[in-house]
Design a protein around this motif. Structure first.
Motif, PDB file in Angstrom:
ATOM      1  N   UNK A   7     -25.103  26.086  99.923  1.00 12.90           N
ATOM      2  CA  UNK A   7     -24.239  26.066 101.115  1.00 12.90           C
ATOM      3  C   UNK A   7     -24.515  24.877 102.032  1.00 12.90           C
ATOM      4  N   UNK A   8     -25.792  24.521 102.177  1.00 12.09           N
ATOM      5  CA  UNK A   8     -26.134  23.402 103.063  1.00 12.09           C
ATOM      6  C   UNK A   8     -25.652  22.078 102.488  1.00 12.09           C
ATOM      7  N   UNK A   9     -25.868  21.883 101.174  1.00  9.10           N
ATOM      8  CA  UNK A   9     -25.426  20.612 100.580  1.00  9.10           C
ATOM      9  C   UNK A   9     -23.907  20.549 100.499  1.00  9.10           C
ATOM     10  N   UNK A  10     -23.265  21.704 100.310  1.00  9.18           N
ATOM     11  CA  UNK A  10     -21.804  21.722 100.290  1.00  9.18           C
ATOM     12  C   UNK A  10     -21.253  21.351 101.663  1.00  9.18           C
ATOM     13  N   UNK A  11     -21.870  21.860 102.723  1.00  7.57           N
ATOM     14  CA  UNK A  11     -21.433  21.521 104.074  1.00  7.57           C
ATOM     15  C   UNK A  11     -21.623  20.029 104.331  1.00  7.57           C
ATOM     16  N   UNK A  12     -22.741  19.494 103.887  1.00  8.04           N
ATOM     17  CA  UNK A  12     -22.999  18.060 104.054  1.00  8.04           C
ATOM     18  C   UNK A  12     -21.982  17.239 103.275  1.00  8.04           C
ATOM     19  N   UNK A  13     -21.648  17.688 102.056  1.00  8.08           N
ATOM     20  CA  UNK A  13     -20.661  16.971 101.243  1.00  8.08           C
ATOM     21  C   UNK A  13     -19.290  17.017 101.905  1.00  8.08           C
ATOM     22  N   UNK A  14     -18.928  18.155 102.495  1.00  6.43           N
ATOM     23  CA  UNK A  14     -17.642  18.285 103.182  1.00  6.43           C
ATOM     24  C   UNK A  14     -17.566  17.342 104.376  1.00  6.43           C
ATOM     25  N   UNK A  15     -18.664  17.240 105.131  1.00  3.56           N
ATOM     26  CA  UNK A  15     -18.684  16.363 106.303  1.00  3.56           C
ATOM     27  C   UNK A  15     -18.596  14.895 105.884  1.00  3.56           C
ATOM     28  N   UNK A  16     -19.228  14.564 104.755  1.00  2.79           N
ATOM     29  CA  UNK A  16     -19.113  13.192 104.245  1.00  2.79           C
ATOM     30  C   UNK A  16     -17.689  12.886 103.809  1.00  2.79           C
ATOM     31  N   UNK A  17     -17.058  13.877 103.161  1.00  5.99           N
ATOM     32  CA  UNK A  17     -15.704  13.673 102.649  1.00  5.99           C
ATOM     33  C   UNK A  17     -14.703  13.453 103.783  1.00  5.99           C
ATOM     34  N   UNK A  18     -14.852  14.203 104.875  1.00 10.61           N
ATOM     35  CA  UNK A  18     -13.880  14.114 105.967  1.00 10.61           C
ATOM     36  C   UNK A  18     -14.186  12.953 106.911  1.00 10.61           C
ATOM     37  N   UNK A  19     -15.367  12.388 106.800  1.00 16.69           N
ATOM     38  CA  UNK A  19     -15.738  11.264 107.673  1.00 16.69           C
ATOM     39  C   UNK A  19     -14.736  10.117 107.515  1.00 16.69           C
ATOM     40  N   UNK A  20     -14.330   9.544 108.628  1.00 20.65           N
ATOM     41  CA  UNK A  20     -13.400   8.409 108.610  1.00 20.65           C
ATOM     42  C   UNK A  20     -12.076   8.774 107.944  1.00 20.65           C
ATOM     43  N   UNK A  21     -11.597   9.992 108.193  1.00 29.95           N
ATOM     44  CA  UNK A  21     -10.302  10.397 107.655  1.00 29.95           C
ATOM     45  C   UNK A  21      -9.185   9.556 108.286  1.00 29.95           C
ATOM     46  N   UNK A  22      -8.028   9.558 107.640  1.00 27.70           N
ATOM     47  CA  UNK A  22      -6.857   8.876 108.189  1.00 27.70           C
ATOM     48  C   UNK A  22      -5.739   9.891 108.392  1.00 27.70           C
ATOM     49  N   UNK A  23      -4.748   9.499 109.208  1.00 24.37           N
ATOM     50  CA  UNK A  23      -3.635  10.379 109.552  1.00 24.37           C
ATOM     51  C   UNK A  23      -2.316   9.657 109.319  1.00 24.37           C
ATOM     52  N   UNK A  24      -1.232  10.416 109.325  1.00 27.96           N
ATOM     53  CA  UNK A  24       0.086   9.833 109.135  1.00 27.96           C
ATOM     54  C   UNK A  24       1.002  10.210 110.292  1.00 27.96           C
TER      55      UNK A  24
END
Length: 298
Positions: A7-24
């Protein structure tokens, strides 16, 4: 070697994935972007659409507004909607005057028949016009779940040709994908992209929070898979179309799958993998969702 996901590494991976997201955003969304400004990190990339019911003034005004609000505008260029080389040059010139021409996203566009000289996005890239107006990085399309009207082999050849052409011209490349509901086809497609030696950053198209009916209507329009198994993975049911759905489950599951395949956010086999949000439910709702997801309040 696969990474063991806790759970901890999954949360860290999720935060890395969403970092610097873009929008439309669309040309009509300037007030909405201003309203959402306080919930969007400064420097966020804001893609500005090139729709048939918008004109040059709307597109330039939206790109300028994104820049003036502290974001990085990424104007879209729809190849088949361009009536002439002069129209492309005028658009790029106006963007350059507004300080919004460094990053663009070049797409073929919806019309089945081009209204001008450009059959597809590769022809715009090959024209050599982009660099003349200060373009440094070009976004191109990716289709993890294929395209309803274009053969798979054609999509792969186009992706390889475009990334090769951009490299030859000394321009940066970013691959922005059509949105998806299912993580496995996305991860498989990323594997295939990297296996072809394409190391450009990938932004995975992700639907922002929106009404379930609206999400499914967009999915059908763009040919995205929306069968019962897939929507169950996304977190809603075809038997209950009321209410809203957010991308929490999709983001967490995708992060876990990428981490297990040793991609991570900075994979050893290629460039960064991040997220691009299609704001079907509105800029403010998507920005607030992202803020709450990062803070753990979602």
């Amino acid at each position: 070697m696969a990474t063991r996901i806790t759970p901890a590494t999954n949360r860290a991976a999720s935060l890395e994935l969403i970092q610097d997201f873009s929008l439309e955003m669309t040309g009509k969304d300037i007030p909405a972007l201003a309203e959402a400004k306080g919930h969007i990190p400064p420097g966020t990339r804001i893609n500005v659409t090139f729709l048939g019911n918008e004109d040059l003034e709307m597109r330039v005004a939206a790109a300028k507004a994104a820049r003036d609000l502290g974001f990085v505008p990424v104007p879209h260029i729809s190849a088949r909607r361009l009536k002439s080389r002069e129209q492309l040059e005028e658009f790029l010139g106006r963007l350059q005057e507004a300080g919004a021409s460094e990053h663009v996203f070049v797409v073929g566009g919806d019309p089945a028949t081009p209204v001008g000289p450009y059959e597809d996005s590769l022809e715009v890239i090959r024209s050599g016009i982009l660099q003349q107006f200060g373009v440094r990085e070009v976004g191109i399309s990716g289709y993890p779940e294929d395209h309803p009207d274009i053969p798979k082999a054609t999509l792969w050849r186009a992706l390889e040709d475009k990334t090769s052409e951009l490299t030859e011209q000394g321009l940066g490349a970013v691959i922005l994908t059509q949105f998806a509901f299912d993580t496995d086809p996305v991860a498989d497609w990323i594997d295939a992209v990297r296996a072809k030696g394409i190391n450009a950053p990938i932004r995975v198209g992700t639907p922002g929070p929106a009404g379930v009916k609206r999400l499914l209507s967009f999915a059908r329009r763009f040919g995205v898979g929306a069968n019962a198994m897939i929507v169950k993975k996304y977190g809603f049911s075809l038997t209950n179309l009321m209410g809203d759905a957010g991308p929490d489950r999709f983001v967490n599951d995708l992060a876990a799958v990428l981490a297990e395949r040793t991609h991570g956010s900075q994979p050893h086999s290629g460039g960064r993998v991040g997220l691009h949000f299609y704001t079907f439910g509105g800029l403010l709702a998507t920005a607030e969702w992202a803020r709450d997801f990062v803070s753990g309040q979602g």
